[in-house]
Design an enzyme around this catalytic site. Structure first.
Site, PDB file in Angstrom:
ATOM      1  N   ARG A 174      11.460  -1.640  10.717  1.00 45.11           N
ATOM      2  CA  ARG A 174      10.442  -1.128  11.644  1.00 45.11           C
ATOM      3  C   ARG A 174      10.231  -2.139  12.769  1.00 45.11           C
ATOM      4  O   ARG A 174      10.199  -3.340  12.530  1.00 45.11           O
ATOM      5  CB  ARG A 174       9.108  -0.938  10.905  1.00 45.11           C
ATOM      6  CG  ARG A 174       9.051   0.314  10.086  1.00 45.11           C
ATOM      7  CD  ARG A 174       7.858   0.363   9.178  1.00 45.11           C
ATOM      8  NE  ARG A 174       6.595  -0.065   9.771  1.00 45.11           N
ATOM      9  CZ  ARG A 174       5.421   0.003   9.147  1.00 45.11           C
ATOM     10  NH1 ARG A 174       5.352   0.499   7.919  1.00 45.11           N
ATOM     11  NH2 ARG A 174       4.328  -0.403   9.726  1.00 45.11           N
ATOM     12  N   ARG A 203      11.452  -6.215   4.690  1.00 42.23           N
ATOM     13  CA  ARG A 203      11.258  -4.801   4.395  1.00 42.23           C
ATOM     14  C   ARG A 203      12.231  -3.929   5.183  1.00 42.23           C
ATOM     15  O   ARG A 203      12.469  -4.170   6.365  1.00 42.23           O
ATOM     16  CB  ARG A 203       9.828  -4.495   4.820  1.00 42.23           C
ATOM     17  CG  ARG A 203       9.287  -3.200   4.410  1.00 42.23           C
ATOM     18  CD  ARG A 203       7.817  -3.315   4.301  1.00 42.23           C
ATOM     19  NE  ARG A 203       7.157  -2.980   5.567  1.00 42.23           N
ATOM     20  CZ  ARG A 203       5.891  -2.593   5.627  1.00 42.23           C
ATOM     21  NH1 ARG A 203       5.168  -2.523   4.528  1.00 42.23           N
ATOM     22  NH2 ARG A 203       5.345  -2.321   6.780  1.00 42.23           N
ATOM     23  N   LYS A 209       0.831  -1.216   0.000  1.00 45.64           N
ATOM     24  CA  LYS A 209       0.000   0.000   0.000  1.00 45.64           C
ATOM     25  C   LYS A 209       0.862   1.263   0.000  1.00 45.64           C
ATOM     26  O   LYS A 209       0.604   2.175  -0.770  1.00 45.64           O
ATOM     27  CB  LYS A 209      -0.927   0.043   1.226  1.00 45.64           C
ATOM     28  CG  LYS A 209      -2.023  -1.000   1.216  1.00 45.64           C
ATOM     29  CD  LYS A 209      -3.084  -0.703   2.260  1.00 45.64           C
ATOM     30  CE  LYS A 209      -2.534  -0.668   3.687  1.00 45.64           C
ATOM     31  NZ  LYS A 209      -1.953  -1.970   4.126  1.00 45.64           N
ATOM     32  N   ARG A 215      -9.412   1.489   9.035  1.00 45.46           N
ATOM     33  CA  ARG A 215      -8.789   0.214   9.376  1.00 45.46           C
ATOM     34  C   ARG A 215      -9.815  -0.715  10.030  1.00 45.46           C
ATOM     35  O   ARG A 215      -9.502  -1.825  10.392  1.00 45.46           O
ATOM     36  CB  ARG A 215      -7.683   0.536  10.361  1.00 45.46           C
ATOM     37  CG  ARG A 215      -6.493  -0.360  10.470  1.00 45.46           C
ATOM     38  CD  ARG A 215      -5.574  -0.372   9.298  1.00 45.46           C
ATOM     39  NE  ARG A 215      -4.261  -0.834   9.667  1.00 45.46           N
ATOM     40  CZ  ARG A 215      -3.132  -0.209   9.358  1.00 45.46           C
ATOM     41  NH1 ARG A 215      -3.155   0.901   8.670  1.00 45.46           N
ATOM     42  NH2 ARG A 215      -1.980  -0.715   9.721  1.00 45.46           N
ATOM     43  N   ARG A 217      -0.064  -8.542  13.577  1.00 47.98           N
ATOM     44  CA  ARG A 217      -0.687  -7.537  12.694  1.00 47.98           C
ATOM     45  C   ARG A 217      -1.589  -8.218  11.676  1.00 47.98           C
ATOM     46  O   ARG A 217      -2.636  -7.687  11.301  1.00 47.98           O
ATOM     47  CB  ARG A 217       0.385  -6.719  11.981  1.00 47.98           C
ATOM     48  CG  ARG A 217       1.048  -5.707  12.915  1.00 47.98           C
ATOM     49  CD  ARG A 217       2.318  -5.164  12.317  1.00 47.98           C
ATOM     50  NE  ARG A 217       2.081  -4.293  11.183  1.00 47.98           N
ATOM     51  CZ  ARG A 217       2.985  -4.050  10.239  1.00 47.98           C
ATOM     52  NH1 ARG A 217       4.171  -4.636  10.275  1.00 47.98           N
ATOM     53  NH2 ARG A 217       2.700  -3.236   9.251  1.00 47.98           N
TER      54      ARG A 217
HETATM   55  P1  AMP Z   1       0.922   1.050   8.747  1.00 50.59           P
HETATM   56  O1  AMP Z   1       2.133   1.844   8.409  1.00 50.59           O
HETATM   57  O2  AMP Z   1      -0.295   1.454   7.937  1.00 50.59           O
HETATM   58  O3  AMP Z   1       1.166  -0.439   8.720  1.00 50.59           O
HETATM   59  O4  AMP Z   1       0.538   1.431  10.267  1.00 50.59           O
HETATM   60  C1  AMP Z   1       1.432   1.162  11.340  1.00 50.59           C
HETATM   61  C2  AMP Z   1       0.683   1.128  12.650  1.00 50.59           C
HETATM   62  O5  AMP Z   1       0.070   2.419  12.880  1.00 50.59           O
HETATM   63  C3  AMP Z   1      -0.478   0.138  12.730  1.00 50.59           C
HETATM   64  O6  AMP Z   1      -0.039  -1.174  13.039  1.00 50.59           O
HETATM   65  C4  AMP Z   1      -1.309   0.763  13.846  1.00 50.59           C
HETATM   66  O7  AMP Z   1      -0.734   0.553  15.110  1.00 50.59           O
HETATM   67  C5  AMP Z   1      -1.185   2.246  13.531  1.00 50.59           C
HETATM   68  N1  AMP Z   1      -2.260   2.665  12.599  1.00 50.59           N
HETATM   69  C6  AMP Z   1      -2.132   3.091  11.321  1.00 50.59           C
HETATM   70  N2  AMP Z   1      -3.320   3.408  10.778  1.00 50.59           N
HETATM   71  C7  AMP Z   1      -4.248   3.165  11.745  1.00 50.59           C
HETATM   72  C8  AMP Z   1      -5.663   3.266  11.817  1.00 50.59           C
HETATM   73  N3  AMP Z   1      -6.384   3.684  10.766  1.00 50.59           N
HETATM   74  N4  AMP Z   1      -6.277   2.936  12.983  1.00 50.59           N
HETATM   75  C9  AMP Z   1      -5.563   2.535  14.043  1.00 50.59           C
HETATM   76  N5  AMP Z   1      -4.235   2.377  14.049  1.00 50.59           N
HETATM   77  C10 AMP Z   1      -3.560   2.694  12.912  1.00 50.59           C
END
Ligand code: AMP
Length: 217
Positions: A160, A127, A13, A88, A171
């Site tokens: 990360r 990654r 994404k 989400r 996750r």
């Molecule tokens: P991502 O980079 O999109 O994988 O997001 C990393 C982390 O940020 C996720 O595992 C959540 O802990 C938090 N996060 C990102 N977007 C959301 C969301 N829409 N709602 C809740 N937590 C989020």
């Protein structure tokens, strides 16, 4: 165009969001990036979000919704946007409807990046992210020329915390339980377009752009 990207962690994404947003000249709004910037900047929001992020859990809806609401009100997002990582869960999707209703707008389309479970695990564990520009590389599929250094900006690459194996598994469980239901949700509203997210970055971008072009203003 008001666009949402959905798909499991590791579907690409973030990478696709950069290209798609540039192609349609809309801002990319990534909730994960905003949270990470707040964590690095040591803000109150960052401190609050960090414990959930490190565990691979979702940050509470009230916090995330308020952050997205503020961001969507900024000038550059008024004529269109690409949301990466939000909504989400179904509650956030309803909240997004209300935010858009404030400006009498609605989503143009939701793009689902479809990729199987094993591939997602391979992608996430290899990654590496640039500390400086946020660009995402992969130790096998998309290697930078120098090990540990970003080709784009010379920044240092890191893994990360939430890309380590245990957190990746968690996750994916969170995705299956909370985020995957969005596919049915938007499908029932006939707002969903799915593409196969396997293949090279360029191939997937091409598929995404062809699937989305009919929805551009
Ligand atoms: P991502 O980079 O999109 O994988 O997001 C990393 C982390 O940020 C996720 O595992 C959540 O802990 C938090 N996060 C990102 N977007 C959301 C969301 N829409 N709602 C809740 N937590 C989020």
């Amino acid at each position: 165009m008001r666009l949402v990207l959905v798909g499991p962690p590791g579907a690409g994404k973030g990478t696709q969001a950069e290209f798609i947003a540039a192609h349609f000249a809309i801002p990319k709004i990534s909730t994960g990036d905003i949270f990470r910037a707040n964590v690095s900047g040591g803000t109150e929001l960052g401190r609050l979000a960090k414990k959930y992020m490190d565990a691979g859990d979702l940050v509470p809806d009230e916090v995330t919704n308020a952050m997205v609401n503020d961001r969507l009100k900024q000038d550059d997002a008024l004529a269109g946007f690409l949301l990466d990582g939000f909504p989400r869960n179904v509650a956030q999707a309803y909240e997004l409807d209300s935010m858009l209703a404030q400006t009498e707008s609605s989503l143009s389309v939701v793009l689902d990046l479809d990729v199987d479970h094993d591939e997602v695990v391979r992608r996430l564990s290899g990654r590496r992210t640039c500390k400086n520009c946020g660009h995402v590389w992969h130790v096998e599929y998309d290697k930078p020329k120098g090990e540990g250094v970003c080709d784009k900006c010379g920044g240092e690459l890191y893994q990360r915390d939430d890309d380590h194996a245990d957190t990746v598994r968690h996750r994916l469980e969170v995705y299956a339980a909370q985020t995957a239901p969005l596919i049915e949700f938007y499908g029932e509203r006939s707002q969903l377009v799915a593409i196969n997210a396997l293949g090279t970055v360029e191939d997937v971008t091409e598929r995404a752009i062809s699937a989305l072009t009919p929805f551009a203003d």
